[in-house]
Design a protein around this motif. Structure first.
Motif: not given
Ligand SMILES: Cc1cc2nc3c(=O)[nH]c(=O)nc-3n(C[C@H](O)[C@H](O)[C@H](O)COP(=O)(O)OP(=O)(O)OC[C@H]3O[C@@H](n4cnc5c(N)ncnc54)[C@H](O)[C@@H]3O)c2cc1C
Length: 543
Positions: A38, A58, A86
Motif C-alpha cells: 500500500a 512515528i 506503510r
Molecule cells: C514505531 C515502531 C517501533 C518499533 N520498534 C521495534 C523495535 O525496536 N524492535 C522490534 O523488534 N520491533 C519493533 N517494532 C515492532 C515490529 O517492527 C513489528 O512487530 C513488525 O515489523 C511487524 O511486522 P509485520 O510483517 O507483521 O507487519 P508490518 O511490518 O507492519 O508490515 C505490513 C505491511 O503490509 C502493508 N499493508 C497492510 N495492509 C495492506 C493492504 N491492504 N494492501 C497492501 N499492503 C498492505 C503495510 O503497508 C506494511 O508495509 C516497532 C514497531 C513500530 C511501529
C-alpha cells in the motif's frame, strides 16, 4: 477493472514478514511472484535510512498508517497511538531497530500449544541462518545471513556504565548477548543498524531482489479483498490511485499485512465472525471466529528521572549547536546520536522468585524528550526515559472492521490490564525501575522522579497512573493466531483453516507475545513461511 497476469504467488504487504516471503519465493527464479504494498516509499526514504528518523516517522502518514485504539478502561478512556509502517519494509522501516528474539520458552510454548515445528529447537536454525551478527557464541548466533545485526557500543554514554554497575549490585549481571544462551541481565541493545544505516527488510531482502524478472513489486497498491472461488483463494482485488485491479494466483495468496491489517483484509473478504460481517453488509464466506481476536501488545508506561550530572545524557549533546555537531559527525562518519538507537541499553529480569526466566523488561533512552506538535524532540532538561513492560502480558483485545469500506481504519481494542497477572506485573516493574535509580552509582546522579512521581506509592495509585499514561511498545500480535483450537485462524503451516490457497504470515500469527520486541520473530516467521511454501511446491513438482 484492469485484470493483470496470473502469478504463482501473490504476497499482500511488504513488511517485516511479507518482504521476506516475496524475496525468498522469487529467489530460485521458477515462481512468478507479485508483491502488493500500500505504501509508496521505499528504503531510500531519508528518515528511514537515518536511525534517529524513528521520531520523525512515528506520526507521518506518508509512511505510517497512524492508527489509534478505541478508548477503554485499561487506557483510562484515552485513545492510544498505533503506528504501523506503510512503505516497503513495513514497520521494519520505521521501527526502533532493536533486535531481540525472545526466550526459548516462548517458542517451546507455541509448540506445546500444538504448533508442531515451532519449538525453539525448530526455529533457532532459521534465526541463525537469517542473521549476520558479529559476536556471541556460534551455538546461538549466525554469521552469514542476509540481515546485519550489530551491538550498540558499550562505552559511548558514561551514564550507561553507571547503570550496568547499579544493575550488577541488584544481582542482574552484565549479559554480553541477550540473544544468546540466556536473555537475563543488563546488556547493550542489539540493533538492525550498520554503519549508521537502518537495515529494514526492504533494504536487506527486497533491494537485492529488484532485478529479478519473476518478481513484480507494485507500490501504492491497496488490497481490498481476496478473490475466493468456493473454498479456494485464487487472487486479490486491489486499487492503485483509485483504479480497481485484480491479480490471480495459480498457487497461493500470502497475507502479510501485519496484526492490524491482516484480520481486516480477511474480514473484508467475508472470512471471520459471520454475524459481525453480516451486520456490516458483508456476505460471510467462511466462518472463522478467531479472526481479529487475541490481540496482544506490550503495555508500556514511560518512567522519567532527572539526571543531575554533567555530560551524562543525550540531552547534553543532542540540542542546539551540539545537534548540528552531531549532524556533521553523522554526515562524515555515520556515527553519534543520529546513527544510534534511542534505547541503547536494556534489562531483562524476574519480578519475583520462583520464575524460570525473566518476566519483565526495562529499556532505557538516556535522554528526556517532549512533544513539539506531533514530533518528539530531545528536551533541554537532563534525564532518562525508561520504557517498562511485562514480557508476556495476558490481556487480550481485538481488531475488527467498522464498515465494509476498505479505506476505513478498523476498531482496535486493547483491553490492557484486564488480567491480574498484568496488573501485578506492571506495578512490580515500576518498582524495579525505581530500585535501579536508587542504587549506587546511579543514585548519586539521579534527581527527581518526574514520572510517575515519588508521591505515587500504593499499587492502586501506580495502576491509575499507568492507565492514564501508558503507551504501547508497538508490538501488536496474535489477531490471526496459529493453532488448532476453535479460535485459531491458521494452522502450523500458516494455512488459513478451512480454505485452500491462502496463508497468513506476519506478527498476527503469533499465538502469544514473544519476550521482547517483535521484529526479529516476525522476520523469522516470514523465512519459515517461505521455506514451507517452497517445500510444498517442490513436493508437488516431484509427485
Ligand atoms: C514505531 C515502531 C517501533 C518499533 N520498534 C521495534 C523495535 O525496536 N524492535 C522490534 O523488534 N520491533 C519493533 N517494532 C515492532 C515490529 O517492527 C513489528 O512487530 C513488525 O515489523 C511487524 O511486522 P509485520 O510483517 O507483521 O507487519 P508490518 O511490518 O507492519 O508490515 C505490513 C505491511 O503490509 C502493508 N499493508 C497492510 N495492509 C495492506 C493492504 N491492504 N494492501 C497492501 N499492503 C498492505 C503495510 O503497508 C506494511 O508495509 C516497532 C514497531 C513500530 C511501529
Amino acid at each position: 477493472m484492469k485484470s493483470d497476469a496470473t502469478y504463482d504467488y501473490i504476497v499482500v504487504g511488504a513488511g517485516s514478514a511479507g518482504a521476506v516471503v516475496a524475496s525468498r519465493l522469487s529467489e530460485g527464479g521458477q515462481h512468478r511472484v507479485l508483491l502488493l504494498e500500500a505504501g509508496t516509499e521505499g528504503s531510500n526514504f531519508f528518515w528511514s535510512k537515518v536511525p534517529v528518523g524513528v521520531a520523525k516517522m512515528i506520526d507521518d502518514p506518508a509512511v505510517n498508517w497512524c492508527y489509534s485504539s478505541e478508548p477503554d478502561e485499561g487506557s483510562g478512556g484515552r485513545r492510544i497511538a498505533v503506528p504501523r509502517g506503510r512503505m516497503l519494509g513495513g514497520s521494519s522501516s520505521i521501527n526502533g531497530m532493536v533486535y531481540i528474539r525472545g526466550q526459548a520458552q516462548d517458542y517451546d510454548h507455541w509448540a506445546q500449544l500444538g504448533n508442531r515445528g515451532w519449538s525453539f529447537q525448530d526455529v533457532l536454525p532459521i534465526f541463525k541462518r537469517m542473521e549476520r551478527f558479529e559476536g556471541g557464541s556460534d551455538e546461538f548466533r549466525g554469521r552469514d545471513g542476509i540481515l546485519p545485526v550489530t551491538h550498540t557500543p558499550r562505552n559511548k554514554v558514561p551514564l550507561l556504565e553507571k547503570m550496568i554497575e547499579a544493575a550488577e549490585k541488584m544481582g542482574l549481571p552484565y549479559n554480553p548477548d541477550q540473544n544468546g544462551a540466556t536473555q537475563e541481565g543488563i546488556g547493550m541493545s542489539q540493533v538492525t543498524i550498520t554503519r549508521g544505516r537502518r537495515q529494514s527488510t526492504a533494504f536487506c531482502y527486497l533491494d537485492p531482489a529488484r532485478g529479478r524478472a519473476n518478481l513484480q513489486i507494485d507500490q501504492g497498491a491497496i488490497a481490498e479483498s481476496l478473490i475466493l472461488e468456493g473454498r479456494r483463494c485464487v487472487g486479490v482485488r486491489y486499487s492503485v490511485n483509485g483504479e480497481k485491479r485484480e491479480a490471480r494466483a495459480a498457487r497461493e495468496v500470502i497475507v502479510s499485512g501485519g496484526s492490524i491489517n491482516s484480520p481486516k483484509l480477511l474480514e473484508l473478504s467475508g472470512i471471520g465472525q459471520s454475524e459481525r460481517l453480516r451486520a456490516l453488509g458483508i456476505a460471510p464466506v467462511h466462518e472463522l471466529p478467531g479472526v481479529g481476536e487475541n490481540l496482544r501488545d506490550h503495555y508500556s508506561p514511560r518512567m522519567k528521572f532527572e539526571i543531575t550530572g554533567k555530560n551524562l545524557t543525550f540531552n547534553d549533546n543532542a540540542r542546539g549547536w551540539r545537534l548540528a555537531r552531531e549532524a556533521v559527525k553523522y554526515a562524515l562518519f555515520r556515527e553519534g546520536f543520529l546513527a544510534s538507537t534511542s534505547v541503547p541499553i536494556r534489562l531483562y529480569f524476574r519480578t519475583r522468585v520462583g520464575l524460570d526466566s525473566p518476566d519483565a523488561t526495562i529499556s532505557i533512552a538516556p535522554f528526556l524528550y517532549e512533544m513539539v506538535g506531533k514530533e518528539r524532540r530531545v528536551s533541554a532538561q537532563k534525564g532518562i526515559t525508561m520504557n517498562v513492560n511485562v514480557l508476556r502480558s495476558e490481556s487480550t483485545g481485538s481488531v475488527h472492521i467498522k464498515s465494509a469500506d476498505p479505506h476505513e481504519p478498523p476498531a482496535i481494542r486493547f483491553n490492557f490490564l484486564s488480567t491480574e497477572h498484568d496488573r501485578i506485573g506492571i506495578v512490580n516493574v515500576l518498582r524495579k525501575g525505581r530500585e535501579l535509580m536508587a542504587t549506587s552509582p546511579l543514585k548519586e546522579v539521579t534527581g527527581r522522579e518526574i514520572a510517575p512521581g515519588a508521591h505515587l506509592q500504593s499499587d492502586a495509585e501506580l495502576l491509575e497512573w499507568v492507565r492514564n499514561n501508558a503507551e504501547t511498545t508497538y508490538h501488536p500480535v496474535g489477531t490471526c493466531k496459529m493453532g488448532n483450537d476453535p479460535r485459531a485462524v491458521v494452522d502450523p503451516e500458516l494455512r488459513v483453516h478451512g480454505l485452500a490457497g491462502l496463508r497468513v504470515a506476519d506478527a498476527s500469527i503469533m499465538p502469544t507475545l514473544t519476550s521482547g520486541n517483535t521484529n526479529a520473530p516476525t522476520i523469522m516467521i516470514g523465512e519459515k513461511c517461505a521455506a514451507m511454501i517452497l517445500a510444498t511446491a517442490a513436493t508437488a513438482r516431484a509427485a
